[in-house]
Each structure stands twice: as structure tokens, then as C-alpha cells.
Design a protein around this motif. Structure first.
Motif, PDB file in Angstrom:
ATOM      1  N   TYR A   1      67.054  48.329  41.396  1.00 45.60           N
ATOM      2  CA  TYR A   1      65.758  48.322  40.707  1.00 45.60           C
ATOM      3  C   TYR A   1      65.372  46.929  40.261  1.00 45.60           C
ATOM      4  O   TYR A   1      64.191  46.611  40.181  1.00 45.60           O
ATOM      5  CB  TYR A   1      65.779  49.291  39.523  1.00 45.60           C
ATOM      6  CG  TYR A   1      65.770  50.740  39.958  1.00 45.60           C
ATOM      7  CD1 TYR A   1      64.642  51.310  40.517  1.00 45.60           C
ATOM      8  CD2 TYR A   1      66.905  51.527  39.827  1.00 45.60           C
ATOM      9  CE1 TYR A   1      64.631  52.622  40.933  1.00 45.60           C
ATOM     10  CE2 TYR A   1      66.909  52.841  40.234  1.00 45.60           C
ATOM     11  CZ  TYR A   1      65.762  53.383  40.794  1.00 45.60           C
ATOM     12  OH  TYR A   1      65.765  54.685  41.207  1.00 45.60           O
ATOM     13  N   SER A   2      66.337  46.084  40.003  1.00 46.00           N
ATOM     14  CA  SER A   2      66.032  44.717  39.583  1.00 46.00           C
ATOM     15  C   SER A   2      65.445  43.889  40.731  1.00 46.00           C
ATOM     16  O   SER A   2      64.812  42.868  40.494  1.00 46.00           O
ATOM     17  CB  SER A   2      67.290  44.042  39.042  1.00 46.00           C
ATOM     18  OG  SER A   2      68.288  43.994  40.048  1.00 46.00           O
ATOM     19  N   ASP A   3      65.642  44.328  41.975  1.00 45.65           N
ATOM     20  CA  ASP A   3      65.101  43.609  43.131  1.00 45.65           C
ATOM     21  C   ASP A   3      63.675  44.028  43.476  1.00 45.65           C
ATOM     22  O   ASP A   3      63.013  43.378  44.284  1.00 45.65           O
ATOM     23  CB  ASP A   3      65.986  43.828  44.359  1.00 45.65           C
ATOM     24  CG  ASP A   3      67.352  43.197  44.197  1.00 45.65           C
ATOM     25  OD1 ASP A   3      67.469  42.244  43.393  1.00 45.65           O
ATOM     26  OD2 ASP A   3      68.303  43.653  44.865  1.00 45.65           O
TER      27      ASP A   3
ATOM     28  N   ILE B   1      63.597  58.435  51.473  1.00 47.40           N
ATOM     29  CA  ILE B   1      63.855  57.571  50.323  1.00 47.40           C
ATOM     30  C   ILE B   1      64.210  58.443  49.123  1.00 47.40           C
ATOM     31  O   ILE B   1      63.574  59.472  48.890  1.00 47.40           O
ATOM     32  CB  ILE B   1      62.642  56.657  50.047  1.00 47.40           C
ATOM     33  CG1 ILE B   1      62.953  55.617  48.988  1.00 47.40           C
ATOM     34  CG2 ILE B   1      61.409  57.445  49.700  1.00 47.40           C
ATOM     35  CD1 ILE B   1      61.951  54.488  48.921  1.00 47.40           C
ATOM     36  N   VAL B   2      65.269  58.046  48.413  1.00 44.77           N
ATOM     37  CA  VAL B   2      65.743  58.785  47.251  1.00 44.77           C
ATOM     38  C   VAL B   2      65.869  57.798  46.095  1.00 44.77           C
ATOM     39  O   VAL B   2      66.520  56.762  46.220  1.00 44.77           O
ATOM     40  CB  VAL B   2      67.111  59.452  47.531  1.00 44.77           C
ATOM     41  CG1 VAL B   2      67.612  60.185  46.309  1.00 44.77           C
ATOM     42  CG2 VAL B   2      67.023  60.376  48.723  1.00 44.77           C
ATOM     43  N   PHE B   3      65.245  58.142  44.965  1.00 39.95           N
ATOM     44  CA  PHE B   3      65.325  57.307  43.773  1.00 39.95           C
ATOM     45  C   PHE B   3      66.430  57.854  42.878  1.00 39.95           C
ATOM     46  O   PHE B   3      66.259  58.869  42.216  1.00 39.95           O
ATOM     47  CB  PHE B   3      63.982  57.309  43.037  1.00 39.95           C
ATOM     48  CG  PHE B   3      62.889  56.638  43.801  1.00 39.95           C
ATOM     49  CD1 PHE B   3      62.678  55.279  43.675  1.00 39.95           C
ATOM     50  CD2 PHE B   3      62.083  57.360  44.663  1.00 39.95           C
ATOM     51  CE1 PHE B   3      61.679  54.654  44.384  1.00 39.95           C
ATOM     52  CE2 PHE B   3      61.080  56.747  45.379  1.00 39.95           C
ATOM     53  CZ  PHE B   3      60.877  55.391  45.242  1.00 39.95           C
ATOM     54  N   GLU B   4      67.566  57.187  42.899  1.00 39.18           N
ATOM     55  CA  GLU B   4      68.700  57.598  42.074  1.00 39.18           C
ATOM     56  C   GLU B   4      68.687  56.800  40.777  1.00 39.18           C
ATOM     57  O   GLU B   4      67.873  55.902  40.590  1.00 39.18           O
ATOM     58  CB  GLU B   4      70.000  57.373  42.840  1.00 39.18           C
ATOM     59  CG  GLU B   4      70.134  58.260  44.065  1.00 39.18           C
ATOM     60  CD  GLU B   4      71.441  58.077  44.795  1.00 39.18           C
ATOM     61  OE1 GLU B   4      72.154  57.078  44.512  1.00 39.18           O
ATOM     62  OE2 GLU B   4      71.745  58.914  45.649  1.00 39.18           O
ATOM     63  N   ASN B   5      69.601  57.105  39.873  1.00 39.00           N
ATOM     64  CA  ASN B   5      69.631  56.422  38.579  1.00 39.00           C
ATOM     65  C   ASN B   5      70.001  54.952  38.684  1.00 39.00           C
ATOM     66  O   ASN B   5      69.487  54.131  37.941  1.00 39.00           O
ATOM     67  CB  ASN B   5      70.599  57.130  37.626  1.00 39.00           C
ATOM     68  CG  ASN B   5      69.994  58.381  37.053  1.00 39.00           C
ATOM     69  OD1 ASN B   5      68.781  58.483  36.920  1.00 39.00           O
ATOM     70  ND2 ASN B   5      70.842  59.341  36.732  1.00 39.00           N
ATOM     71  N   LYS B   6      70.896  54.602  39.601  1.00 38.46           N
ATOM     72  CA  LYS B   6      71.367  53.222  39.691  1.00 38.46           C
ATOM     73  C   LYS B   6      70.586  52.382  40.692  1.00 38.46           C
ATOM     74  O   LYS B   6      70.443  51.180  40.513  1.00 38.46           O
ATOM     75  CB  LYS B   6      72.847  53.193  40.057  1.00 38.46           C
ATOM     76  CG  LYS B   6      73.727  53.789  38.994  1.00 38.46           C
ATOM     77  CD  LYS B   6      75.172  53.681  39.354  1.00 38.46           C
ATOM     78  CE  LYS B   6      76.033  54.292  38.259  1.00 38.46           C
ATOM     79  NZ  LYS B   6      77.447  54.180  38.555  1.00 38.46           N
ATOM     80  N   HIS B   7      70.096  52.997  41.768  1.00 37.90           N
ATOM     81  CA  HIS B   7      69.392  52.245  42.791  1.00 37.90           C
ATOM     82  C   HIS B   7      68.580  53.195  43.678  1.00 37.90           C
ATOM     83  O   HIS B   7      68.682  54.407  43.556  1.00 37.90           O
ATOM     84  CB  HIS B   7      70.369  51.434  43.657  1.00 37.90           C
ATOM     85  CG  HIS B   7      71.530  52.219  44.150  1.00 37.90           C
ATOM     86  ND1 HIS B   7      72.716  52.259  43.464  1.00 37.90           N
ATOM     87  CD2 HIS B   7      71.692  53.016  45.227  1.00 37.90           C
ATOM     88  CE1 HIS B   7      73.564  53.034  44.113  1.00 37.90           C
ATOM     89  NE2 HIS B   7      72.965  53.513  45.186  1.00 37.90           N
TER      90      HIS B   7
ATOM     91  N   ILE C   1      60.197  54.469  36.589  1.00 45.40           N
ATOM     92  CA  ILE C   1      60.623  53.274  37.336  1.00 45.40           C
ATOM     93  C   ILE C   1      60.436  52.009  36.484  1.00 45.40           C
ATOM     94  O   ILE C   1      61.216  51.069  36.600  1.00 45.40           O
ATOM     95  CB  ILE C   1      59.895  53.178  38.696  1.00 45.40           C
ATOM     96  CG1 ILE C   1      60.712  52.304  39.652  1.00 45.40           C
ATOM     97  CG2 ILE C   1      58.494  52.654  38.564  1.00 45.40           C
ATOM     98  CD1 ILE C   1      60.333  52.437  41.095  1.00 45.40           C
ATOM     99  N   LYS C   2      59.432  51.992  35.598  1.00 46.76           N
ATOM    100  CA  LYS C   2      59.275  50.850  34.689  1.00 46.76           C
ATOM    101  C   LYS C   2      60.401  50.810  33.666  1.00 46.76           C
ATOM    102  O   LYS C   2      60.741  49.744  33.166  1.00 46.76           O
ATOM    103  CB  LYS C   2      57.926  50.905  33.972  1.00 46.76           C
ATOM    104  CG  LYS C   2      56.722  50.564  34.828  1.00 46.76           C
ATOM    105  CD  LYS C   2      56.602  49.122  35.116  1.00 46.76           C
ATOM    106  CE  LYS C   2      55.755  48.419  34.084  1.00 46.76           C
ATOM    107  NZ  LYS C   2      55.533  47.014  34.425  1.00 46.76           N
ATOM    108  N   SER C   3      61.007  51.960  33.343  1.00 42.16           N
ATOM    109  CA  SER C   3      62.147  51.958  32.429  1.00 42.16           C
ATOM    110  C   SER C   3      63.369  51.339  33.102  1.00 42.16           C
ATOM    111  O   SER C   3      64.255  50.825  32.423  1.00 42.16           O
ATOM    112  CB  SER C   3      62.460  53.378  31.958  1.00 42.16           C
ATOM    113  OG  SER C   3      63.014  54.147  33.008  1.00 42.16           O
TER     114      SER C   3
END
Length: 147
Positions: A67-69, A45-51, A115-117
Motif C-alpha cells: 500500500y505504501s507503493d 485483484i484482491v485487496f488484503e490487509n497487508k498488500h 485504502i486511505k487508512s
């Protein structure tokens, strides 16, 4: 290893050749199914800026999670097991989740802030609720950080 031990125990306890072949066959089938299941479930799993990008290692499948999901981020620190995180998210009218090894303990608060940002509606959960991480999140977000 447990399945191999049970299969060997049945193989050595039975004198009939047909039952020995049957026990070896069932043991090999069960081991094959376990390996197949483990290969399907292995991902990075990779947390990128857009998704969030989920790459499955042994099958050619890549999943992108906006992130909105994401609806919930859970910190799980159960005894006698490694600390894990669980992300719950919506995808095509379904509620799905992914469990993965936790972010390093000292960096978890920074990760939560980041992630909250991206989505301030993410619900934060700590299990068990008396874990020290619960106290650390309350220091930042107050007592009602989960809502």
C-alpha cells in the motif's frame, strides 16, 4: 469478429488461390495474437490487509503491491464504457498502473476510506471532474482531497 469479417471479405473478393490462403493465414495469425494478448492481460485483484495481490489468470504470475507503493487511485466514469478504477504504483523504479472494473458505486466511498487508512498519501482522482463521485469525495476530504 471484425478481423474475421475483413479476412472473409478479402478471401471472397480474391480469386487467386495463393491470395486466399494468405488472407486466411494472416487472419488466423491476428486472431491468435489477440487471444494471446488477452490471456496475458487477464488478472484478478484482491485487496488484503497487508498488500494488494494481483493474480494473472492464464500465466503463473502473482504480483504483490504494498500500500505504501500506491501513488494514485483513479475513478473513471466515461460515457459508453463501464466504470473502471486505475491504481498507479511504483515498482522497482518504474511507475506502473492497473485498470480494473470499479468497486460498486455505493461501496466506493467506503473503499476509499479503507485504502486511505492504509496509505494516506494516495492521491484520489475522478474522471471526468464533473462526475458526482467528485462531489462525494469533496464532502469527506474537502476541496483539496487530491493532494
Amino acid at each position: 469478429m471484425i478481423i474475421v469479417t475483413i479476412g472473409f471479405g478479402i478471401f471472397s473478393a480474391v480469386e487467386n488461390l495463393i491470395y486466399q490462403i494468405l488472407s486466411i493465414s494472416i487472419t488466423l495469425i491476428l486472431i491468435g495474437l489477440i487471444i494471446y494478448y488477452a490471456r496475458i492481460k487477464a488478472f484478478s485483484i484482491v485487496f488484503e490487509n497487508k498488500h494488494v495481490v494481483v493474480k494473472y489468470r492464464f500465466i503463473s504470475k502473482v504480483k504483490h503491491i504494498n500500500y505504501s507503493d500506491i501513488t494514485e487511485l483513479k475513478y473513471i466514469n466515461a460515457s459508453k464504457s463501464p466504470t473502471t478504477n486505475e491504481i498507479k504504483f511504483r515498482e522497482a523504479e518504474q511507475n506502473l498502473s492497473l485498470k480494473f472494473l470499479s468497486i460498486e458505486y455505493e461501496s466506493y466511498i467506503e473503499f476509499v476510506k479503507w485504502i486511505k487508512s492504509k496509505n494516506d498519501k494516495i492521491q484520489l482522482t475522478v474522471f471526468p471532474s464533473d462526475n458526482y463521485m467528485n462531489h462525494r469525495l469533496q464532502e469527506i476530504y474537502g476541496f483539496k482531497y487530491r493532494k
